[in-house]
Scaffold this motif. Structure first.
Motif, PDB file in Angstrom:
ATOM      1  N   LEU A   1     -52.949 -29.167 -43.156  1.00  0.00           N
ATOM      2  CA  LEU A   1     -53.606 -27.866 -43.311  1.00  0.00           C
ATOM      3  C   LEU A   1     -52.774 -26.926 -44.181  1.00  0.00           C
ATOM      4  N   LEU A   2     -51.455 -26.961 -44.007  1.00  0.00           N
ATOM      5  CA  LEU A   2     -50.576 -26.144 -44.859  1.00  0.00           C
ATOM      6  C   LEU A   2     -50.646 -26.615 -46.312  1.00  0.00           C
ATOM      7  N   ASP A   3     -50.636 -27.936 -46.495  1.00  0.00           N
ATOM      8  CA  ASP A   3     -50.734 -28.489 -47.853  1.00  0.00           C
ATOM      9  C   ASP A   3     -52.056 -28.111 -48.512  1.00  0.00           C
ATOM     10  N   ALA A   4     -53.096 -27.942 -47.693  1.00  0.00           N
ATOM     11  CA  ALA A   4     -54.401 -27.546 -48.219  1.00  0.00           C
ATOM     12  C   ALA A   4     -54.446 -26.071 -48.573  1.00  0.00           C
ATOM     13  N   GLY A   5     -53.404 -25.336 -48.183  1.00  0.00           N
ATOM     14  CA  GLY A   5     -53.329 -23.933 -48.566  1.00  0.00           C
ATOM     15  C   GLY A   5     -53.632 -22.941 -47.462  1.00  0.00           C
ATOM     16  N   LEU A   6     -53.887 -23.411 -46.258  1.00  0.00           N
ATOM     17  CA  LEU A   6     -54.160 -22.472 -45.177  1.00  0.00           C
ATOM     18  C   LEU A   6     -52.862 -21.858 -44.673  1.00  0.00           C
ATOM     19  N   PRO A   7     -52.856 -20.570 -44.431  1.00  0.00           N
ATOM     20  CA  PRO A   7     -51.662 -19.933 -43.870  1.00  0.00           C
ATOM     21  C   PRO A   7     -51.543 -20.228 -42.372  1.00  0.00           C
ATOM     22  N   THR A   8     -50.337 -20.103 -41.838  1.00  0.00           N
ATOM     23  CA  THR A   8     -50.111 -20.435 -40.429  1.00  0.00           C
ATOM     24  C   THR A   8     -50.952 -19.571 -39.494  1.00  0.00           C
ATOM     25  N   ARG A   9     -51.241 -18.327 -39.869  1.00  0.00           N
ATOM     26  CA  ARG A   9     -52.046 -17.477 -38.985  1.00  0.00           C
ATOM     27  C   ARG A   9     -53.447 -18.043 -38.827  1.00  0.00           C
ATOM     28  N   VAL A  10     -54.002 -18.631 -39.882  1.00  0.00           N
ATOM     29  CA  VAL A  10     -55.329 -19.241 -39.801  1.00  0.00           C
ATOM     30  C   VAL A  10     -55.234 -20.562 -39.034  1.00  0.00           C
ATOM     31  N   ILE A  11     -54.214 -21.336 -39.332  1.00  0.00           N
ATOM     32  CA  ILE A  11     -54.034 -22.606 -38.626  1.00  0.00           C
ATOM     33  C   ILE A  11     -53.924 -22.361 -37.129  1.00  0.00           C
ATOM     34  N   GLY A  12     -53.176 -21.346 -36.746  1.00  0.00           N
ATOM     35  CA  GLY A  12     -53.026 -21.020 -35.335  1.00  0.00           C
ATOM     36  C   GLY A  12     -54.353 -20.687 -34.667  1.00  0.00           C
ATOM     37  N   GLN A  13     -55.277 -20.122 -35.417  1.00  0.00           N
ATOM     38  CA  GLN A  13     -56.580 -19.768 -34.852  1.00  0.00           C
ATOM     39  C   GLN A  13     -57.511 -20.961 -34.726  1.00  0.00           C
ATOM     40  N   ILE A  14     -57.451 -21.887 -35.701  1.00  0.00           N
ATOM     41  CA  ILE A  14     -58.401 -23.002 -35.661  1.00  0.00           C
ATOM     42  C   ILE A  14     -57.831 -24.260 -35.014  1.00  0.00           C
ATOM     43  N   LEU A  15     -56.514 -24.359 -34.900  1.00  0.00           N
ATOM     44  CA  LEU A  15     -55.888 -25.575 -34.376  1.00  0.00           C
ATOM     45  C   LEU A  15     -56.402 -25.970 -32.994  1.00  0.00           C
ATOM     46  N   PRO A  16     -56.595 -25.042 -32.077  1.00  0.00           N
ATOM     47  CA  PRO A  16     -57.101 -25.455 -30.764  1.00  0.00           C
ATOM     48  C   PRO A  16     -58.486 -26.102 -30.822  1.00  0.00           C
ATOM     49  N   CYS A  17     -59.209 -25.837 -31.887  1.00  0.00           N
ATOM     50  CA  CYS A  17     -60.562 -26.376 -32.021  1.00  0.00           C
ATOM     51  C   CYS A  17     -60.584 -27.742 -32.695  1.00  0.00           C
ATOM     52  N   LEU A  18     -59.437 -28.227 -33.121  1.00  0.00           N
ATOM     53  CA  LEU A  18     -59.394 -29.468 -33.900  1.00  0.00           C
ATOM     54  C   LEU A  18     -58.957 -30.676 -33.085  1.00  0.00           C
ATOM     55  N   ASP A  19     -58.999 -30.585 -31.775  1.00  0.00           N
ATOM     56  CA  ASP A  19     -58.568 -31.706 -30.951  1.00  0.00           C
ATOM     57  C   ASP A  19     -59.464 -32.920 -31.101  1.00  0.00           C
ATOM     58  N   LYS A  20     -60.734 -32.678 -31.376  1.00  0.00           N
ATOM     59  CA  LYS A  20     -61.672 -33.776 -31.591  1.00  0.00           C
ATOM     60  C   LYS A  20     -62.131 -33.709 -33.038  1.00  0.00           C
ATOM     61  N   PRO A  21     -62.267 -34.847 -33.703  1.00  0.00           N
ATOM     62  CA  PRO A  21     -62.723 -34.823 -35.094  1.00  0.00           C
ATOM     63  C   PRO A  21     -64.071 -34.117 -35.244  1.00  0.00           C
ATOM     64  N   ARG A  22     -64.120 -33.247 -36.216  1.00  0.00           N
ATOM     65  CA  ARG A  22     -65.344 -32.552 -36.605  1.00  0.00           C
ATOM     66  C   ARG A  22     -65.971 -31.725 -35.487  1.00  0.00           C
ATOM     67  N   SER A  23     -65.141 -31.193 -34.603  1.00  0.00           N
ATOM     68  CA  SER A  23     -65.720 -30.404 -33.517  1.00  0.00           C
ATOM     69  C   SER A  23     -65.152 -28.992 -33.488  1.00  0.00           C
ATOM     70  N   ILE A  24     -65.157 -28.325 -34.630  1.00  0.00           N
ATOM     71  CA  ILE A  24     -64.680 -26.953 -34.678  1.00  0.00           C
ATOM     72  C   ILE A  24     -65.773 -26.068 -34.105  1.00  0.00           C
ATOM     73  N   TYR A  25     -65.431 -25.354 -33.055  1.00  0.00           N
ATOM     74  CA  TYR A  25     -66.405 -24.475 -32.427  1.00  0.00           C
ATOM     75  C   TYR A  25     -65.683 -23.334 -31.717  1.00  0.00           C
ATOM     76  N   PHE A  26     -66.142 -22.136 -31.950  1.00  0.00           N
ATOM     77  CA  PHE A  26     -65.611 -20.965 -31.268  1.00  0.00           C
ATOM     78  C   PHE A  26     -66.698 -20.441 -30.343  1.00  0.00           C
ATOM     79  N   ASP A  27     -66.337 -20.135 -29.102  1.00  0.00           N
ATOM     80  CA  ASP A  27     -67.310 -19.612 -28.152  1.00  0.00           C
ATOM     81  C   ASP A  27     -67.902 -18.290 -28.613  1.00  0.00           C
ATOM     82  N   ASP A  28     -67.068 -17.412 -29.130  1.00  0.00           N
ATOM     83  CA  ASP A  28     -67.537 -16.081 -29.497  1.00  0.00           C
ATOM     84  C   ASP A  28     -66.824 -15.617 -30.767  1.00  0.00           C
ATOM     85  N   PRO A  29     -67.213 -16.167 -31.936  1.00  0.00           N
ATOM     86  CA  PRO A  29     -66.521 -15.783 -33.165  1.00  0.00           C
ATOM     87  C   PRO A  29     -66.785 -14.323 -33.526  1.00  0.00           C
TER      88      PRO A  29
END
Length: 130
Positions: free
Chosen positions: A52-80
């Motif tokens: 994710l860092l190599d792709a250009g995402l900053p750590t603050r963004v990675i920290g927000q989406i990382l918990p959602c990446l435990d399963k492949p292709r299952s990014i989901y936020f309950d209340d974005p």
């Protein structure tokens, strides 16, 4: 496993692993003597963070989406929030522009290599006199 083994297995320096911990991207356990203890799952997580860092995402963004990446292709936020959606849209646009630029650079290098290989083949081929 200790930090040195994780560093060796992932190719990420100990210093950078400690930075990931400071940014709360990884959370190692602690042994009775205070040493960091990493699980096998940390190997994949660290490699995911690096990607994710190599792709250009900053750590603050990675920290927000990382918990959602435990399963492949299952990014989901309950209340974005609208701010999170806007931030992710900006990051998406930024990545798309980087990918376009990298693709152009890759194609230019491929064209150059094709030209150089063609010139080299002509120069290196034996001339026949008939």
């Amino acid at each position: 496993m200790r930090i040195g083994e994780l560093a060796e297995r992932t190719g990420i320096s100990r210093r950078l692993l400690r930075y990931y911990e400071e940014q709360q991207l990884i959370t190692p356990g602690r042994s009775f003597n205070g040493y960091r203890e990493y699980q096998e799952a940390h190997v994949g997580r660290v490699l995911q963070i690096k990607g994710l860092l190599d792709a250009g995402l900053p750590t603050r963004v990675i920290g927000q989406i990382l918990p959602c990446l435990d399963k492949p292709r299952s990014i989901y936020f309950d209340d974005p929030t609208p701010e999170m959606v806007a931030m992710l849209e900006r990051e998406h646009d930024h990545l798309t522009k980087r990918i376009d630029c990298l693709t152009r650079n890759r194609d230019s290098i491929a064209d150059y290599l094709e030209t150089v290989r063609g010139i080299r083949a002509v120069v290196e081929s034996p001339r026949r006199v008939g």
